[in-house]
Every structure is written in C-alpha cells, then in structure tokens.
Design a protein around this motif. Sequence first.
Motif: not given
Length: 567
Positions: A356-357, A360-361, A445, A447, A450
């Motif tokens: 899912p993440s 965005r990275f 993970d 903010d 990465l």
Amino acid sequence: MSQELNLEGSIAQSQYAGRSAQMFPHLTPLQITRLSAHGRKISTQHGQILAEPGDHPPMYVVLSGSIEVIQPTLSGETLLVVHTAGSFSGDVGTLRAIGSVVRMRVRDAGEVLVVDDAHLRAIVQTDPELSELFMRAFILRRASLISSQSSDVILIGSTHSSGTLRLQQFLTRNTYPFVNIDIASDPSFRDLLARFHVEVEDLPVVVCRASVVLKNPSNEEVAACLGMNQQIDDDRIRDLIVVGAGPAGLAAGVYAASEGLDVLVLETGTPGGQAGSSSKIENYLGFPTGISGLALAARALIQAQKFGAEIRTAYTALRLHCQERPYAIEYGHEQVVRAKTLIVATGAEYRQLGLPSASRFVGMGIYYAATSTEAKRCAAAEIIVVGGGNSAGQAAVFLAGTSRWVHLLVRSSGLAASMSQYLIRRIEQTPNITLHVSTEITALDGDAQLERVTWKSSGAAGGSGVPETHAIGHVFLMTGAAPATHWLNGCIALNDKGFIRTGSDLTAADLAPERWPQPRQPQFFETSIPGVFAVGDVRCGSIKRVAAAVGEGSACVQQVHRVLGAL
C-alpha cells in the motif's frame, strides 16, 4: 559581463582533453567547395546576432571573419569558442532543427555559408567524409556543454522531491544542458527564489532561458519551453509512425528512414526506454568495454535523425484509432497524427511492489533506474536492489561503487537462471554486495521520505523466515515487466498479461474476418490489425535483451515495406 573561458583552451582540464581537433575541426577548401552546393552565402556584420537560445539556426560555415559562440548564464555570458575561417557552427540540435542552447554573435565582419537542416541531413547521408566529421563534432560539442554544467536553464529542487528527480531524468536523458541547484546543499537557492519570485512550496522550479519560470512543470511543458520539438504537421500522412523510442523503436526509426520511408517516432518520456536507465551494458555487440544506456540511446537518436526520421519527445500517445486507414494516433488536446503503418514499441515498465505504501515513495526512496542521477541521491548510503535479471545485476555493481553497502534481494533461490554469468561473478567478487535469495520486501515505512524497509527470507534458503527491519532509505526496483499497452484502446489482441500477440501467437479468434479482412496470414511482427506491428519488450514472446530489441526493430521494417508495397 563576458567571461573569457574559451572551450578550446579549457578542455585540456576536462574529460575531453585531446579532442579539441575533433570538436572544432577546420574544413579544407575542397570540403567547403562541396558544401557550397548545399548552401547560400551571406555577409555578416560586427555584433550581428545569428542565433539566441531557443532559436532554430542553420549551420554556419565561416568563409571569412569570425563568429563567437556564447553560453548565456544567470551571471552573464561565457565564451565557449570563436569560429574562424574554415570552421562551422552547430551541435546535435542543429541536425534536428530544434531550439539552440547557445547564442551566436558575429565578432569580425565577413561572409558565411548558410546550410539549413534539410541540406545538412542530405550532406550527412551522401558524403561519408563530411558526415563523420560533422557527426563527431556535434556529439562532442553537446557532451562538453553538458559536462560544463553551465546553462541559462536552471532546475531548483530537492533530493527529497520526486518531481525534481523526474525533471533531472528528463533533461539528462534528452541530453539537455542545465544547472542543478539543490536546496539542501546550495545556499544560492534563496537568492534565486527571490530573484524569480517563487517560494519553496513551488519547487521544483525550472527557469527556462533565464526568464520563464515553470513551477513543478510537466515534461511536456519543459519540452515546449525549451523548444525541444518541432511542430508536428497534423495533415501529413506518413508511411510509418513508431510509438516508443527505446532500442526497438529507435532501430525501427533508423532503418525505416535510411530506406527512404517518411517516419515519425513518438516518445512519451525520454529516449532509451528501460535500456536508457541502465548504468552500463557490457554484453552489447561491438562495445567490449561497455556503454551506458544513456549513451547508447543518445547515439541511436542522432543516427535516426541523421537519416531524416522525425523524433518527438514528451509526446504521449493517448489513444489508437484503428477503425479505418490511415491509422490515427491521438496525442493530446484531440490532436492526431496519421500513418499508413504503425510500429508499437512502447516497451514495458518495472512492476511496482504490491504494498500500500509503495506508490508514495516513488522518487522519494524508490527508484526504477540506476544512473548517476539516482546514484547521487544515495551516495555513501546503504541501499537495496530488488531483482534477479541483468538490469538488477548491472545496477548492483554500479551502485556498489558509490554506496556503503548493497543488498541484492531476489525471490528465487539464485541468479543462474535469470542473470548473465559475467554479472554473477562480478557480484560475487564485489565485497560490499550481499545477495539475499528467496527474499522479498514486506513493508516500507517513513514520513516524507522512505526511512525503513522490512524484508523476509524463507527458511528454505537458510533464512529464519522472520521479518527483518533495516534503516535503509533507498530501494531500486527492477522486477518483472508490465507492458505499456493501456493506450491501444482495445484495438489489438493482447495475451493474459497484457503483452501484444503477433504472428503465430495470434489465435483464430484474433484473426476473425471482421478483425483481419486480409487473405494473407499476419507477418511475424504483425498484430491482429493489418499494417500494425509490435516489437521489443511490449511484444508477447520477445527476448528481453537490448540486442534482441534492436534486431526486432530493424527486421520489422522489411515487413512494413511489404505492407506498403501492397497498398
């Protein structure tokens, strides 16, 4: 203000030391006589401007007097070279008739021979001696401009910005000189922001021609501002349109143009495709010391233009209209280009991680290319390369030269089935590369950037099977391939993975009379639509190698000739 930094005098301290004579040769009287049949003579006056950045100047051969070539910058002018009697102006942009990157001004009044782009292409196609002389000089001059890092095109951005990386890649892979200002390391950025009335929130910013400010622009906006493309003639029906300027598409463009076809090559992003993002290709025939994907693509691009192929970058093919011939490709604002035949060479893209993440990275710790542009972002850091193919192996070896440690993650039990042996040996012999087999990433993970990666190795491979989290902020993904076929509008038969079926791979349903009205069978590279071909990585069953793609692109042109001959 003019800085007297003559390029001919300064290259002794650069990587082009010893090549001044090749960059700035002087033509013999006999060579000038041959050129005179292709140009017209004009008189020049002191101070006369022959070209500004963004103009589309012809090539000037100096017969008498002199011309100074100047690189405009934010602080004034840098004198690059003074062309005197017997020398000539131009670089690779001259051959393509696109925007100049320099200013040309008459220093001493005299006379010049003006050779426009059409006649210049005729010369390089018919005069082997002048062709070699011009092509070598043009390539070296552009390369030297890029290495000088002096330009009136400024990119202000951050290493923590995906938009900055995108623009760096676009300008670099289109061989366009620019100055890169990183707000994390260059204190001059505040003065520049104030000068051009922009805020940090507007970054990345491209300052075009030291005057036009583009805030977080698209590649298309940058290309338009810098005059990278000529206007497309929408009313013209071409013999062939090639969609995609990777190795297969560029090879098709070279061979089609050299054999007299009217050909247009459209590229959504940057020339070279996946190969263009490779740091070094060492098993391509004829390059025993290897060649970077960027250099290979740049040479192929110039070669296609030499023979008269039209190339357009940052032109996105949005939709294929295949209901009637000539076929039409919609490329923006309902504009279309038409051709009697098409070659689809849009290639494939590396697959994203199914996490899912992950999205965005992208550009903020996840990368799909391993060139010097990306390597600068993770110098001296610990990094991860994911993939078991040659691209991943090349990336791991290249990045090991600047990174503290490289973790190579593969889902299989080894590399032998998917990677060339020379790369396997090199990985084994590189002390700061660790191979993790039967391993996959399970979490990402961070903010804004990465920061941590979790992976898991199966117990069967000697791993514990327990997830491990590492403070690593850079992951290079080179796994699998997703074909770029979304724009085909359902016109062409695809296999279950989205790759284009051609020739013997087409089914009886694909060749139903309503879809295939021809009495003949499709040719090897021909799709389910007559006169539409597919080559390279986008084609079902293709071999994912640069040499194979080049071979497909060149061989396909013979089949295009057959179709055109039957029309």
